[in-house]
Design an enzyme around this catalytic site. Structure first.
Site, PDB file in Angstrom:
ATOM      1  N   ASP A 223       0.872  -1.184   0.000  1.00  0.00           N
ATOM      2  CA  ASP A 223       0.000   0.000   0.000  1.00  0.00           C
ATOM      3  C   ASP A 223       0.904   1.228   0.000  1.00  0.00           C
ATOM      4  OD1 ASP A 223      -1.570   2.183   0.590  1.00  0.00           O
ATOM      5  OD2 ASP A 223      -2.743   1.202   2.154  1.00  0.00           O
ATOM      6  N   LYS A 266      -3.385  11.089  -1.612  1.00  0.00           N
ATOM      7  CA  LYS A 266      -2.170  11.343  -0.818  1.00  0.00           C
ATOM      8  C   LYS A 266      -0.956  11.340  -1.736  1.00  0.00           C
ATOM      9  CE  LYS A 266      -4.109   9.171   3.266  1.00  0.00           C
ATOM     10  NZ  LYS A 266      -3.806   9.684   4.595  1.00  0.00           N
TER      11      LYS A 266
HETATM   12  N1  F0G Z   1      -4.343   3.210   2.647  1.00  0.00           N
HETATM   13  C1  F0G Z   1      -3.832   4.117   3.486  1.00  0.00           C
HETATM   14  C2  F0G Z   1      -2.508   3.877   4.135  1.00  0.00           C
HETATM   15  C3  F0G Z   1      -4.549   5.290   3.760  1.00  0.00           C
HETATM   16  O1  F0G Z   1      -4.038   6.181   4.599  1.00  0.00           O
HETATM   17  C4  F0G Z   1      -5.796   5.491   3.123  1.00  0.00           C
HETATM   18  C5  F0G Z   1      -6.581   6.692   3.396  1.00  0.00           C
HETATM   19  C6  F0G Z   1      -6.271   4.517   2.252  1.00  0.00           C
HETATM   20  C7  F0G Z   1      -5.517   3.390   2.032  1.00  0.00           C
HETATM   21  C8  F0G Z   1      -7.584   4.668   1.547  1.00  0.00           C
HETATM   22  O2  F0G Z   1      -7.476   5.623   0.563  1.00  0.00           O
HETATM   23  O3  F0G Z   1      -9.024   7.471   1.274  1.00  0.00           O
HETATM   24  O4  F0G Z   1      -8.249   7.267  -1.086  1.00  0.00           O
HETATM   25  O5  F0G Z   1      -9.854   5.656  -0.160  1.00  0.00           O
HETATM   26  N2  F0G Z   1      -6.396   7.474   4.365  1.00  0.00           N
HETATM   27  C9  F0G Z   1      -7.156   8.678   4.641  1.00  0.00           C
HETATM   28  C10 F0G Z   1      -6.691   9.306   5.919  1.00  0.00           C
HETATM   29  C11 F0G Z   1      -8.613   8.487   4.614  1.00  0.00           C
HETATM   30  O6  F0G Z   1      -7.305  10.326   6.306  1.00  0.00           O
HETATM   31  O7  F0G Z   1      -5.720   8.873   6.546  1.00  0.00           O
HETATM   32  P1  F0G Z   1      -8.732   6.556   0.121  1.00  0.00           P
END
Ligand code: F0G
Length: 482
Positions: A223, A266
């Site tokens: 990831d 991100k």
């Molecule tokens: N993997 C990680 C490590 C993440 O931090 C996130 C999302 C996702 C997958 C999912 O991605 O939001 O595009 O569907 N993190 C956000 C946060 C929501 O605020 O930390 P996404």
């Protein structure tokens, strides 16, 4: 970004970009913030932006774009199938990560949905360094379970371990021996491990995990959502990598993975996401679900403008000045709070500054959600919106009992290139004031509790009327300050 030394000796991160578009912010008075936090059921997800001064909820989809990203968006080629814009991104993925197949998705969790539907069978396990809320939810929804194998140091709030996101290799070997290859859907490594404070893993650790997986014939899923921060930490904390470029490190990490997915909200400072692999077999298994859930293979639920922005954003991420900005601002904030005795996760990680609510509020039991209470209190005294990353973010057991999280954190995210240093100093000032007045903060209880992802929609009330007392103390100490 870090190359300038101030003759005063002060350690101040210096921006190597200038701001060319601004958005007006407002700081509403504390009395309005009290109403707002009550209306939101003490859940910062339910606050309205108009009531927020500094939005440190997340770094997702709110990073500042560059002039080059905006320019590229204007040139996008829109078509349902075969858009040139998509080909550009596919080519960039091949150039940076050397991955042949790229599947577009509308955001990171959509990739998790597809990976879990295709590769997780009921009764299977997914070992990982640490879970993320949406990754775990999709695995569980498909009948699998998560095993967290992060090293013991990863769960210690205060530490000087440079790579708290590393998987414990002994635990991984033991799990593979105990479960057997067929019970393991895949191994997942989350770079810049979100829920333990944006903590990195080393290149060495991924190399070792990859060797174990390849020997056992198990797929390694990476990831890469928080890759930018992790690249910076590998470059600056891992001796063997200090002479490598960011691009070389990125390529090495990709080479070690069988499937890589990311949230472009991100990584790449845009929106959207994708799945990359060199395995034609894996690609073919996932391809149909993309068209079913996301859209045709050349847009996957994203607008072509966003796809252009990702392509440029990924390219810009392969630059040390770019990837250092977030971590250096975070380190500034963490170090300023440590100096004042405020309990925060150390060493500073990526993503944001994480306050340890268990130590900040030792008098609030986990059953009264200390991290949620702290998020509510900080908003009240500052207009700064953080995110609860503690037991509220967990889901109850099937028998209704609580799952208490390993850590009770208030996350103050640092969207990339968004805040100025004086805004960060304001947040530090209000956190320090709150820490001095921490005895006034009380607990929370659910008044509306959804069964799934309760942290998004749930509403909580205060156990006692501690917020009114906090407002009165704020006025007594800080006069008519907003
Ligand atoms: N993997 C990680 C490590 C993440 O931090 C996130 C999302 C996702 C997958 C999912 O991605 O939001 O595009 O569907 N993190 C956000 C946060 C929501 O605020 O930390 P996404």
């Amino acid at each position: 970004m870090s190359r300038v030394i101030f003759h005063s000796g002060e350690d101040i991160p210096l921006e190597l970009h200038k701001v060319r578009i601004v958005q007006k912010l407002s700081l509403v008075p504390i009395e309005r913030r009290l109403e707002a936090v009550r209306e939101a059921g003490n859940n910062t997800f339910l606050l309205k932006n108009r009531d927020i001064f500094l939005d440190m909820l997340t770094d997702s989809g709110v990073n500042a774009m560059s002039d080059k990203q905006l320019a590229a968006m204007m040139e996008s080629d829109d078509s349902y199938a075969g858009s040139e814009t998509f080909t550009k991104l596919e080519t960039k993925i091949k150039e940076i990560f050397n991955m042949d197949y790229f599947l577009p998705v509308h955001q990171g969790r959509a990739a998790e949905n597809i990976l879990s539907q295709v590769f997780v069978n009921p009764g299977q396990v997914v070992p990982m360094n640490y879970h993320f809320t949406t990754s775990k939810a999709h695995i569980v929804l498909n009948g699998g379970r998560v095993e967290e194998l992060v090293g013991d140091e990863g769960l210690k709030v205060t530490s000087n371990h440079p790579f708290k996101g590393n998987i414990d290799l002994d635990k991984l070997n033991a799990l593979i021996a105990a479960e057997g290859r067929d019970k393991i859907a895949f191994v997942r490594i989350e770079t810049g491990t979100n829920l333990i404070g944006g903590q990195p893993h080393s290149l060495q650790n991924l190399t070792d995990v990859s060797a174990i997986c390849r020997k056992a014939g198990i797929m390694l899923v990476f990831d890469a959502s928080l890759l930018a921060d992790n690249l910076y930490f590998i470059k600056t904390r891992e001796d063997a990598c200090k002479d490598m470029t960011i691009r070389e490190i990125a390529r090495k990490l990709a080479d070690l993975s069988d499937v890589m997915y990311f949230s472009a909200r991100k990584l790449g400072c845009a929106r959207g996401g994708g799945i990359c692999t060199n395995s034609r077999e894996a690609y073919l298994k996932m391809r149909e679900l993309i068209t079913l859930y996301e859209g045709f293979l050349t847009y996957g639920g994203m607008s072509v403008r966003e796809i252009e922005a990702i392509t440029v954003g990924l390219d810009e991420t392969m630059d040390e000045d770019m990837v250092s900005q977030g971590p250096l601002f975070i380190a500034f904030m963490v170090n300023a709070l440590v100096k004042q005795g405020v309990p925060v996760i150390t060493p500073p990680g990526g993503l944001g500054c994480h306050i340890d609510a268990k130590r900040f509020l030792p008098h609030v039991p986990q059953s009264q959600y200390p991290a949620g209470a702290l998020a509510s209190a900080l908003y009240l005294v500052s207009g700064v919106r953080g995110m609860e990353r503690g037991s509220i973010s967990e889901q109850r057991n099937p028998d209704g009992s609580e799952v208490y999280s390993d850590m009770e954190l208030l996350r103050l995210a640092m969207p990339r290139r968004v805040f100025t240093l004086s805004q960060v100093k304001y947040a530090v000032d209000r956190i320090v004031w709150l820490y001095k007045n921490r005895d006034l903060i009380g607990g929370l209880k659910f008044v509306e509790e959804p069964q799934m992802l309760r942290f998004f929609f749930g509403k909580l009330g205060t156990v006692t009327d501690w917020q009114a007392t906090l407002v009165a103390k704020f006025r007594a100490d800080l006069g008519d300050s907003l």
